[in-house]
Motif scaffolding. Structure first.
Motif, PDB file in Angstrom:
ATOM      1  N   PRO A  62      -7.696   9.252   3.226  1.00  0.00           N
ATOM      2  CA  PRO A  62      -7.069   9.072   4.542  1.00  0.00           C
ATOM      3  C   PRO A  62      -6.131   7.871   4.565  1.00  0.00           C
ATOM      4  O   PRO A  62      -6.346   6.870   3.877  1.00  0.00           O
ATOM      5  CB  PRO A  62      -8.271   8.837   5.460  1.00  0.00           C
ATOM      6  N   CYS A  63      -5.075   7.991   5.361  1.00  0.00           N
ATOM      7  CA  CYS A  63      -4.124   6.887   5.546  1.00  0.00           C
ATOM      8  C   CYS A  63      -3.660   6.916   6.989  1.00  0.00           C
ATOM      9  O   CYS A  63      -3.108   7.921   7.454  1.00  0.00           O
ATOM     10  CB  CYS A  63      -2.939   7.025   4.600  1.00  0.00           C
ATOM     11  N   LEU A  64      -3.890   5.823   7.712  1.00  0.00           N
ATOM     12  CA  LEU A  64      -3.627   5.763   9.147  1.00  0.00           C
ATOM     13  C   LEU A  64      -2.368   4.955   9.427  1.00  0.00           C
ATOM     14  O   LEU A  64      -2.231   3.816   8.981  1.00  0.00           O
ATOM     15  CB  LEU A  64      -4.828   5.131   9.856  1.00  0.00           C
ATOM     16  N   LEU A  65      -1.423   5.558  10.180  1.00  0.00           N
ATOM     17  CA  LEU A  65      -0.196   4.886  10.591  1.00  0.00           C
ATOM     18  C   LEU A  65      -0.048   4.965  12.102  1.00  0.00           C
ATOM     19  O   LEU A  65      -0.436   5.972  12.721  1.00  0.00           O
ATOM     20  CB  LEU A  65       1.033   5.537   9.951  1.00  0.00           C
ATOM     21  N   CYS A  68       0.184   8.492   0.110  1.00  0.00           N
ATOM     22  CA  CYS A  68       1.007   7.282   0.094  1.00  0.00           C
ATOM     23  C   CYS A  68       2.198   7.521   1.015  1.00  0.00           C
ATOM     24  O   CYS A  68       3.113   8.272   0.672  1.00  0.00           O
ATOM     25  CB  CYS A  68       1.468   6.984  -1.330  1.00  0.00           C
ATOM     26  N   VAL A  69       2.172   6.912   2.202  1.00  0.00           N
ATOM     27  CA  VAL A  69       3.213   7.143   3.199  1.00  0.00           C
ATOM     28  C   VAL A  69       3.640   5.821   3.824  1.00  0.00           C
ATOM     29  O   VAL A  69       2.864   4.870   3.890  1.00  0.00           O
ATOM     30  CB  VAL A  69       2.736   8.113   4.306  1.00  0.00           C
ATOM     31  N   GLY A  87      11.548   7.990  10.575  1.00  0.00           N
ATOM     32  CA  GLY A  87      10.701   9.050  10.049  1.00  0.00           C
ATOM     33  C   GLY A  87       9.620   8.470   9.158  1.00  0.00           C
ATOM     34  O   GLY A  87       9.313   7.281   9.204  1.00  0.00           O
ATOM     35  N   ILE A  88       9.048   9.324   8.332  1.00  0.00           N
ATOM     36  CA  ILE A  88       7.987   8.924   7.414  1.00  0.00           C
ATOM     37  C   ILE A  88       8.368   9.346   5.997  1.00  0.00           C
ATOM     38  O   ILE A  88       8.733  10.499   5.761  1.00  0.00           O
ATOM     39  CB  ILE A  88       6.636   9.561   7.794  1.00  0.00           C
ATOM     40  N   SER A  89       8.284   8.382   5.064  1.00  0.00           N
ATOM     41  CA  SER A  89       8.487   8.670   3.648  1.00  0.00           C
ATOM     42  C   SER A  89       7.139   8.865   2.971  1.00  0.00           C
ATOM     43  O   SER A  89       6.122   8.368   3.452  1.00  0.00           O
ATOM     44  CB  SER A  89       9.241   7.532   2.973  1.00  0.00           C
ATOM     45  N   ALA A  90       7.150   9.559   1.844  1.00  0.00           N
ATOM     46  CA  ALA A  90       5.909   9.847   1.126  1.00  0.00           C
ATOM     47  C   ALA A  90       6.167   9.886  -0.363  1.00  0.00           C
ATOM     48  O   ALA A  90       7.219  10.355  -0.813  1.00  0.00           O
ATOM     49  CB  ALA A  90       5.338  11.185   1.586  1.00  0.00           C
ATOM     50  N   MET A  91       5.211   9.384  -1.130  1.00  0.00           N
ATOM     51  CA  MET A  91       5.235   9.524  -2.586  1.00  0.00           C
ATOM     52  C   MET A  91       4.096  10.449  -2.981  1.00  0.00           C
ATOM     53  O   MET A  91       2.929  10.143  -2.738  1.00  0.00           O
ATOM     54  CB  MET A  91       5.111   8.176  -3.280  1.00  0.00           C
ATOM     55  N   ALA A 116      12.161   0.555  -0.534  1.00  0.00           N
ATOM     56  CA  ALA A 116      11.775  -0.850  -0.350  1.00  0.00           C
ATOM     57  C   ALA A 116      10.268  -1.011  -0.199  1.00  0.00           C
ATOM     58  O   ALA A 116       9.691  -2.024  -0.607  1.00  0.00           O
ATOM     59  CB  ALA A 116      12.492  -1.442   0.862  1.00  0.00           C
ATOM     60  N   ALA A 117       9.597  -0.027   0.372  1.00  0.00           N
ATOM     61  CA  ALA A 117       8.145  -0.105   0.561  1.00  0.00           C
ATOM     62  C   ALA A 117       7.389  -0.113  -0.755  1.00  0.00           C
ATOM     63  O   ALA A 117       6.220  -0.502  -0.804  1.00  0.00           O
ATOM     64  CB  ALA A 117       7.670   1.070   1.416  1.00  0.00           C
TER      65      ALA A 117
END
Length: 397
Positions: A249-252, A308-309, A315-319, A369-370
């Motif tokens: 899980p990843c919370l934003l 990984c976001v 918006g939202i980036s993701a790897m 950059a993240a």
């Protein structure tokens, strides 16, 4: 009758007027009308716009001439202190790194001893590296040397929803509070066990952490096992992409709501052209502790392992790494749900396992950059340990 494959039209880029006759591409004896941008053909180094291979058609359609701003490579290094390699100890799945009053904090999965797999006949034996695990906290002043701050979230008492394992944490700092989300397993740990997601809340990065009384996310309840054997590949009905496990899980905090991204594992999971049948989903809530409602658009990716976001340009980036037909790609969504591939991770580089991003970086400086630096984990002599990763670019000269 011969089979005809219809290709999507490629938008004109000013080289042809709309009223002009469109050129054709030959596929065997079949003429397929398509609009081709001659400048794009030159940029891509295609020899003949009237004789396009399948590869050239994909390059035109998917715009393989896009710039390098989304492209990156990775390097990793060992770090010091508690995250130095230690025989007999598992340290893995580091959370994001947060910065509080000049100190970095991260949370990670810790367990002791070897794992033995299933069917030993002894339900107390450890089955996976992350079995019989708990979430610990570590701190650093330079991002290189780390010290343990002790147990953050431990396993619950016998009979509770998290009495077997607590692992793969992620942290969100929001409005002066800290939220840890993590996977949980209730004993006994079997092949068919259904992993869930728990949450703990604190007023300080060092705790004390107060667990919620129930999980905040559970697997879909629409698969059906075949028979009584403890075999997760035997099913009558597989169900949704997350019918057995909700993982990583990843919370934003995004668009004034709380977006809980997660990896789904399916009952009766199969292997397809991209390997494991792994996808991501998202559940959304008005408050950090929920209730969370799964998006009707789930699954929102076709690939990926550890989530990984990060936010970028509204918006939202993701790897996405490891699993699925779109593994090892960086993607972006304008709304946090509809993701498109922006780049493939560079060359022979090794993408970081369970990348814990450095959340205080300015993610708007560039698309990657993240990823400037963060934490991940690696394997050595059969044990997992935590390392540091950095993104870097090397262009051909």
């Amino acid at each position: 009758m011969k089979r005809i494959t219809f290709l999507p039209l490629i938008l004109l880029m000013g080289c042809f007027a709309c009223s002009e006759k469109k050129p054709s591409i030959k596929e065997g004896t079949t003429e397929i009308p398509v609009a081709v941008n001659e400048d794009l053909v030159k940029v891509l180094g295609i020899s003949n716009k009237d004789s396009l291979s399948a590869a050239s058609k994909r390059a035109i359609e998917m715009r393989y001439d896009k710039g390098v701003e989304w492209w990156t490579k990775f390097r990793q290094q060992d770090i010091k202190g508690v995250f130095e390699f230690e025989d007999g100890v598992i340290r893995r799945d580091p959370s994001a790194v947060i910065l509080v009053d000049g100190t970095y904090y991260t949370y990670y999965t810790k367990s002791i001893g070897k794992s033995h797999g299933f069917h030993t006949g002894d339900p107390t034996k450890k089955v996976f590296p992350w079995d019989l695990s708990e979430v610990w906290c570590a701190s650093s002043t330079d991002g290189i040397t780390w010290k343990d701050e002790g147990l953050a979230v431990g396993r619950g008492p016998e009979g509770s929803y998290d009495d077997r394992a607590v692992f793969t944490p992620e942290v969100l700092a929001h409005n002066g509070k800290y939220y840890l989300v993590y996977q949980v397993v209730k004993a006994p740990y079997a092949n068919r066990v259904k992993n869930k997601v728990g949450m703990a809340i604190a007023d300080s990065p060092l705790g004390p952490w107060k667990k919620l009384d129930a999980p905040i996310l559970e697997p879909a309840d629409n698969g059906k096992w075949l028979g009584e054997e403890d075999n997760r590949f035997k099913v009558v009905e597989k169900g949704d992409f997350d019918s057995q496990k909700v993982h990583d899980p990843c919370l934003l905090f995004y668009r004034n709501k709380f977006y809980l991204y997660y990896k789904g594992e399916r009952m009766g999971e199969e292997h397809y052209l991209g390997g494991r049948e792994i996808k991501w989903g998202v559940a959304i809530a008005d408050k950090p502790e929920g209730p969370y409602k799964k998006s009707p658009y789930n699954p929102i990716t076709n690939s990926g392992h550890e989530v990984c976001v990060w936010p970028y340009q509204g918006g939202i980036s993701a790897m996405l790494t490891s699993d699925g037909p779109e593994n090892n790609t960086i993607q972006w969504s304008p709304d946090g749900i509809n993701f498109e591939i922006k780049s493939h991770i560079g060359g022979r580089t090794k993408p970081p396992h369970a990348a814990g991003l450095t959340r205080f970086l300015d993610t708007e400086k560039s698309p990657t950059a993240a990823l400037e630096w963060g934490l991940c984990f690696d394997h050595k002599n059969g044990w997992d340990y935590i390392k540091r990763f950095e993104a870097y670019i090397e262009y051909a000269k």
